[in-house]
Design a protein around this motif. Structure first.
Motif, short mmCIF file in Angstrom:
data_model
loop_
_atom_site.label_atom_id
_atom_site.label_comp_id
_atom_site.label_asym_id
_atom_site.label_seq_id
_atom_site.Cartn_x
_atom_site.Cartn_y
_atom_site.Cartn_z
N THR A 86 0.77 -1.14 -0.11
CA THR A 86 0.16 -0.10 -0.15
C THR A 86 0.88 1.45 0.07
OG1 THR A 86 -0.36 0.09 2.33
CG2 THR A 86 -1.93 -1.18 1.24
N LEU A 87 0.31 2.21 -0.68
CA LEU A 87 1.10 3.41 -0.74
C LEU A 87 -0.10 4.65 -0.31
CD1 LEU A 87 3.24 5.33 -1.21
CD2 LEU A 87 2.59 5.56 -3.80
N VAL A 88 -0.01 5.39 1.12
CA VAL A 88 -0.98 6.07 1.54
C VAL A 88 -0.42 7.61 1.18
CG1 VAL A 88 -1.99 6.66 3.50
CG2 VAL A 88 -1.58 4.36 3.14
N GLU A 89 -1.00 8.42 0.84
CA GLU A 89 -0.80 9.63 0.45
C GLU A 89 -2.19 10.47 0.32
OE1 GLU A 89 0.67 12.56 0.89
OE2 GLU A 89 2.48 12.44 -0.52
N ASN A 90 -2.10 11.81 1.10
CA ASN A 90 -3.25 12.65 1.34
C ASN A 90 -4.61 11.92 1.35
OD1 ASN A 90 -4.45 15.12 0.87
ND2 ASN A 90 -4.67 14.68 -1.49
N SER A 91 -4.49 11.00 2.47
CA SER A 91 -5.67 10.14 2.95
C SER A 91 -5.95 9.36 1.73
CB SER A 91 -7.00 11.29 3.05
OG SER A 91 -6.78 12.17 4.12
N ASP A 92 -5.50 9.05 0.58
CA ASP A 92 -6.00 8.12 -0.10
C ASP A 92 -4.97 6.92 -0.24
OD1 ASP A 92 -8.11 9.51 -1.14
OD2 ASP A 92 -6.81 10.52 -2.64
N THR A 93 -5.38 5.70 -0.55
CA THR A 93 -4.55 4.36 -0.13
C THR A 93 -4.91 3.79 -1.75
OG1 THR A 93 -5.04 4.03 2.10
CG2 THR A 93 -4.25 2.52 0.75
N LEU A 94 -3.33 3.56 -2.20
CA LEU A 94 -3.30 2.75 -3.35
C LEU A 94 -2.83 1.48 -2.87
CD1 LEU A 94 -2.98 2.28 -6.49
CD2 LEU A 94 -0.73 3.05 -6.64
N THR A 95 -3.52 0.33 -3.30
CA THR A 95 -3.11 -1.09 -3.06
C THR A 95 -3.03 -1.77 -4.10
OG1 THR A 95 -4.70 -0.77 -1.09
CG2 THR A 95 -3.93 -2.97 -1.77
N MET A 96 -1.66 -2.20 -4.33
CA MET A 96 -1.18 -3.35 -5.25
C MET A 96 -1.42 -4.75 -4.55
SD MET A 96 1.93 -1.40 -7.00
CE MET A 96 2.60 -0.99 -5.13
N SER A 97 -2.40 -5.47 -4.95
CA SER A 97 -2.45 -7.00 -4.64
C SER A 97 -2.00 -8.05 -5.19
CB SER A 97 -4.09 -7.06 -4.25
OG SER A 97 -4.70 -5.92 -3.30
N PHE A 98 -1.22 -8.77 -4.96
CA PHE A 98 -0.74 -10.04 -5.62
C PHE A 98 -1.67 -11.12 -5.50
CE2 PHE A 98 2.44 -6.80 -5.11
CZ PHE A 98 3.09 -6.59 -6.09
N THR A 99 -2.47 -11.59 -6.40
CA THR A 99 -3.34 -12.69 -6.12
C THR A 99 -3.10 -13.99 -7.13
OG1 THR A 99 -4.88 -11.82 -7.66
CG2 THR A 99 -5.13 -11.37 -5.31
#
Length: 428
Positions: free
Chosen positions: A145-158
């Motif tokens: 996860t990358l959290v910036e400015n109250s937004d979270t970008l999640t990279m999930s490896f499935t």
């Protein structure tokens, strides 16, 4: 005895009592400080002003919650090494000018003067906080996860797939180079055939590189809502559902249910059907879903003889029922029923004594006598069975002119004679 003398006496007695409890060693002042040690009956002693422990590496100066406020010293000896300042401290890093790096494993970590840190190899940690507060973390297994400015970008490896998810908003791919830069989607390890997204002349473009493009939907339906689609190439489609087609500036539309209209924009409406080289042009009409013989009719422009035929399949195959020649002759295979007057072509002749032929290609022949006051002759060749021929005298050239009609074949006679009176005639 006054009070001053009493105080002095008490002080002398106190000193004598204290010194009586301190043993002497080689003339040095010693004190049994801290209780007995392992080697001596004391733990610390003072020798020539030095504070020395009785045993090696056993006792501490200060304790947790009992720290010494300050230690003032010129030299600090650690492990036999004299340290006279911070520069004398041993460090696992070595100075490379603009950066420092570990003495062992050089190049794995570089700390630059400007504050940049470069790590080559594995970095182990729960999270990393970047300069402006963004947090890169791996708190959840198989996800970064990358959290910036109250937004979270999640990279999930499935499994073999990577999924991107934003807690708020979307993902924007912005290439700021105004003259270069594309987004290429290369899948299945195919570097020659892929989808490329770019922008040219302020127009976003989707290009299929190295291959033909194909867009499918699992449901079988793709909707463009109320958008206009245009192409300068060829559009190929199976079943197509539309309400109208604009062809050039003309429109083909469904005006009402089961009714189609082709509307020209500014001229006569012409529907052109063109056959291929050495092939006919055919317009076919089928009734009753063409279930039975006779349901199908077709209009045919025949390339072989340039006739126009109306054909039907009542016999199981298309057969001409009506044929129109380029000269206007109409031929039908059966009877023709006329509800009103039958109007055909007309030819005009001037009758002579030697004879002049009437046309077989007209219904009516108009006769003018030649004015020589004798018997003029109009001949008629054999026609076709059922053909009708009408003769009528329109002009009498001179008084005394007479005229006869002489068919090639005539039942019960050879000619029909008129006295030349205008309006006389016959039907054969």
């Amino acid at each position: 005895m006054n009070k001053s003398m009493l105080r002095l006496l008490a002080l002398v007695l106190g000193v004598l009592l204290f010194m009586g409890n301190i043993p002497a060693f080689a003339g040095d002042l010693e004190a049994a400080l801290g209780g007995p040690g392992t080697a001596e009956s004391y733990r610390w002693y003072i020798d020539d002003g030095d504070l020395i422990p009785a045993d090696d590496s056993l006792y501490d100066v200060g304790a947790s919650g009992k720290e010494v406020a300050n230690v003032y010293a010129d030299t600090l000896t650690l492990g036999g090494v004299a340290i006279t300042g911070v520069s004398s401290l041993s460090t696992p890093m070595e100075d490379e000018g603009t950066y420092v790096q570990p003495i062992d494993g050089a190049g794995s970590i570089k700390l630059y003067d400007n504050g940049n840190l470069v790590i080559t190899g594995a970095f182990t940690g729960d999270s990393a906080t970047l300069e402006n507060g963004a947090v890169l973390a791996n708190a959840v297994n198989n996800a970064v996860t990358l959290v910036e400015n109250s937004d979270t970008l999640t990279m999930s490896f499935t499994g073999n797939d990577l999924s991107l998810d934003m807690s708020d908003g979307g993902v924007i791919f912005a290439l700021t180079d105004a003259t270069d830069g594309t987004v290429d989607f290369m899948t299945n390890n195919d570097v020659d055939d892929y989808i490329q997204i770019s922008t040219a002349a302020n127009q976003p473009l989707i290009n299929f590189v190295g291959c033909n493009g194909k867009i499918t939907a699992a449901s079988g339906a793709i909707s463009f809502d109320n958008e206009n689609l245009s192409t300068t190439g060829t559009l190929s489609a199976g079943a197509t559902t539309v309400t109208s087609l604009i062809i050039g500036d003309d429109t083909l539309s469904r005006t009402t249910d089961d009714v189609f209209e082709f509307l020209s924009n500014d001229e006569h409406t012409t529907v052109l059907i063109t056959g291929f080289e050495s092939k006919d042009a055919i317009l076919k009409l089928s009734a009753d879903q063409s279930d039975d013989n006779g349901d199908d009719w077709q209009l045919v422009s025949n390339q072989a003889d340039n006739t126009f035929t109306l054909e039907n399949d009542t016999s199981g195959a298309m057969v001409a029922k009506l044929t129109v020649g380029t000269n206007g002759d109409v031929t039908t295979t059966r009877n023709m029923t006329i509800g009103g007057a039958f109007i055909g072509g007309t030819d005009a002749v001037t009758a002579t004594s030697a004879g002049v032929a009437a046309s077989l290609n007209s219904l009516t022949t108009i006769i003018t006598t030649n004015g020589d006051a004798d018997l003029d002759n109009v001949t008629l060749a054999d026609g076709t069975a059922g053909q009708i021929k009408i003769f009528c005298i329109k002009v009498e050239g001179a008084a005394g002119d007479t005229v006869k009609i002489t068919p090639a074949n005539m039942a019960e006679g050879t000619q029909i004679t008129f006295d030349g009176t205008i309006g006389q005639g016959c039907t054969m």
